[in-house]
Motif scaffolding. Structure first.
Motif, PDB file in Angstrom:
ATOM      1  N   TYR A 134      -3.766  -9.459  -1.252  1.00 44.55           N
ATOM      2  CA  TYR A 134      -3.592 -10.112  -2.549  1.00 44.55           C
ATOM      3  C   TYR A 134      -2.431  -9.525  -3.326  1.00 44.55           C
ATOM      4  O   TYR A 134      -1.825 -10.195  -4.142  1.00 44.55           O
ATOM      5  N   GLY A 135      -2.119  -8.247  -3.086  1.00 47.90           N
ATOM      6  CA  GLY A 135      -1.019  -7.635  -3.819  1.00 47.90           C
ATOM      7  C   GLY A 135      -0.855  -6.172  -3.455  1.00 47.90           C
ATOM      8  O   GLY A 135      -1.763  -5.553  -2.902  1.00 47.90           O
ATOM      9  N   LEU A 136       0.315  -5.634  -3.746  1.00 48.86           N
ATOM     10  CA  LEU A 136       0.636  -4.239  -3.476  1.00 48.86           C
ATOM     11  C   LEU A 136       0.911  -3.527  -4.797  1.00 48.86           C
ATOM     12  O   LEU A 136       1.732  -3.983  -5.588  1.00 48.86           O
ATOM     13  N   SER A 137       0.208  -2.430  -5.011  1.00 53.39           N
ATOM     14  CA  SER A 137       0.367  -1.650  -6.232  1.00 53.39           C
ATOM     15  C   SER A 137       0.940  -0.286  -5.904  1.00 53.39           C
ATOM     16  O   SER A 137       0.825   0.206  -4.786  1.00 53.39           O
ATOM     17  N   TRP A 138       1.509   0.342  -6.926  1.00 54.27           N
ATOM     18  CA  TRP A 138       2.010   1.720  -6.824  1.00 54.27           C
ATOM     19  C   TRP A 138       1.435   2.545  -7.969  1.00 54.27           C
ATOM     20  O   TRP A 138       1.413   2.084  -9.119  1.00 54.27           O
ATOM     21  N   TYR A 150       3.196   9.723  -4.935  1.00 54.33           N
ATOM     22  CA  TYR A 150       3.229   8.284  -5.173  1.00 54.33           C
ATOM     23  C   TYR A 150       2.381   7.594  -4.110  1.00 54.33           C
ATOM     24  O   TYR A 150       2.546   7.842  -2.917  1.00 54.33           O
ATOM     25  N   PHE A 151       1.486   6.741  -4.557  1.00 50.51           N
ATOM     26  CA  PHE A 151       0.559   6.060  -3.659  1.00 50.51           C
ATOM     27  C   PHE A 151       0.791   4.564  -3.716  1.00 50.51           C
ATOM     28  O   PHE A 151       0.857   3.986  -4.808  1.00 50.51           O
ATOM     29  N   CYS A 152       0.897   3.951  -2.545  1.00 48.51           N
ATOM     30  CA  CYS A 152       0.821   2.504  -2.504  1.00 48.51           C
ATOM     31  C   CYS A 152      -0.636   2.116  -2.261  1.00 48.51           C
ATOM     32  O   CYS A 152      -1.424   2.909  -1.715  1.00 48.51           O
ATOM     33  N   ALA A 153      -0.996   0.937  -2.712  1.00 48.84           N
ATOM     34  CA  ALA A 153      -2.380   0.479  -2.576  1.00 48.84           C
ATOM     35  C   ALA A 153      -2.389  -1.033  -2.416  1.00 48.84           C
ATOM     36  O   ALA A 153      -1.629  -1.731  -3.092  1.00 48.84           O
ATOM     37  N   VAL A 154      -3.239  -1.510  -1.531  1.00 52.53           N
ATOM     38  CA  VAL A 154      -3.353  -2.948  -1.357  1.00 52.53           C
ATOM     39  C   VAL A 154      -4.671  -3.422  -1.929  1.00 52.53           C
ATOM     40  O   VAL A 154      -5.688  -2.730  -1.848  1.00 52.53           O
ATOM     41  N   ARG A 155      -4.615  -4.602  -2.485  1.00 47.88           N
ATOM     42  CA  ARG A 155      -5.817  -5.212  -3.030  1.00 47.88           C
ATOM     43  C   ARG A 155      -6.289  -6.268  -2.065  1.00 47.88           C
ATOM     44  O   ARG A 155      -5.520  -7.139  -1.667  1.00 47.88           O
ATOM     45  N   ASP A 156      -7.565  -6.146  -1.706  1.00 45.02           N
ATOM     46  CA  ASP A 156      -8.170  -7.079  -0.776  1.00 45.02           C
ATOM     47  C   ASP A 156      -8.761  -8.233  -1.559  1.00 45.02           C
ATOM     48  O   ASP A 156      -9.619  -8.020  -2.401  1.00 45.02           O
ATOM     49  N   GLN A 157      -8.318  -9.419  -1.309  1.00 40.02           N
ATOM     50  CA  GLN A 157      -8.773 -10.563  -2.089  1.00 40.02           C
ATOM     51  C   GLN A 157     -10.276 -10.765  -1.994  1.00 40.02           C
ATOM     52  O   GLN A 157     -10.932 -11.121  -2.939  1.00 40.02           O
ATOM     53  N   GLY A 158     -10.823 -10.458  -0.820  1.00 37.69           N
ATOM     54  CA  GLY A 158     -12.245 -10.686  -0.656  1.00 37.69           C
ATOM     55  C   GLY A 158     -13.091  -9.722  -1.467  1.00 37.69           C
ATOM     56  O   GLY A 158     -14.067 -10.105  -2.087  1.00 37.69           O
ATOM     57  N   TYR A 159     -12.739  -8.454  -1.453  1.00 39.16           N
ATOM     58  CA  TYR A 159     -13.569  -7.452  -2.102  1.00 39.16           C
ATOM     59  C   TYR A 159     -13.053  -7.041  -3.476  1.00 39.16           C
ATOM     60  O   TYR A 159     -13.750  -6.375  -4.218  1.00 39.16           O
TER      61      TYR A 159
END
Lengths: 110, 115
Positions: free
Chosen positions: A30-34, A86-95
């Motif tokens: 769903y998206g990539l965050s930092w 610095y951390f990248c993080a992905v958001r899972d659309q389902g959860y």
């Protein structure tokens, strides 16, 4: 499941530009965050990309290519205070939760 | 005052003891999370709650339990602490309704040592 890869450490000098890469494998995206974290302190949000392209916020920019499952954080005009993890993080659309990478420690030297 | 607070900030305990870590927030967010951070392993999700009646296991829930006492309070318990639960624990909140990015706001962390 989700997995993210980012370099463990990057070094640079004050005033320089540095790029921190992040590649991801996800079952849904769903998206990539930092996020930035100074020396064991609270992580703080930096930027978010849901669509391909570049997002700019002051000295920091973030890029996403969904087709390549790849993004990066670009830090310009580096300052000593940018030394942090610095951390990248992905958001899972389902959860609707975030999965974080293991982090990149940026060391800025004079 | 901080929007997300955690107590205690530091705790040393012994193997087998029960311990509770508490998190409170004044941001009015519905969503709350507990993460664990170990050196070189990033942030791993333990439990999360999207409202008072909702509790979900995260990636590493074994050995932990949680309670969502109110919208503003989310506590993490270790029923019988073991040394490999020594870590830095973070609570976080988010509100999808106000932020399309689902930005998470973290507390200052609790450093837990289990001897």
């Amino acid at each position: 499941g989700q997995s993210l890869e980012q370099p463990s450490e990057v070094t640079a000098v004050e005033g320089a530009i540095v790029q921190i890469n992040c590649t991801y494998q996800t079952s849904g995206f769903y998206g990539l965050s930092w996020y930035q974290q100074h020396d064991g302190g609270a992580p703080t949000f930096l930027s978010y990309n849901a669509l391909d392209g570049l997002e700019e916020t002051g000295r920091f920019s973030s890029f996403l290519s969904r087709s390549d499952s790849y993004g990066y954080l670009l830090l310009q005009e580096l300052q000593m205070k940018d030394s942090a993890s610095y951390f990248c993080a992905v958001r899972d659309q389902g959860y609707s939760t975030l999965t974080f990478g293991k982090g990149t420690m940026l060391l800025v030297s004079p | 005052d901080a929007d997300v607070t955690q107590t205690p900030r530091n705790r040393i305990t012994k193997t087998g003891k029960r311990i509770m870590l508490e998190c409170s927030q004044t941001k009015g967010h519905d969503r709350m999370y507990w993460y664990r951070q170990d050196p070189g392993l990033g942030l791993r999700l333990i439990y999360y709650s999207f409202d008072v009646k909702d509790i979900n296991k995260g990636e590493i829930s074994d050995g932990y339990s949680v309670s969502r006492q109110a919208q503003a309070k989310f506590s993490l318990s270790l029923e019988s602490a073991i040394p490999n639960q020594t870590a830095l624990y973070f609570c976080a909140t988010s509100d999808m309704g106000q932020s399309s990015t689902d930005t998470q706001y973290f507390g200052p962390g609790t450093r837990l040592t289990v001897l």
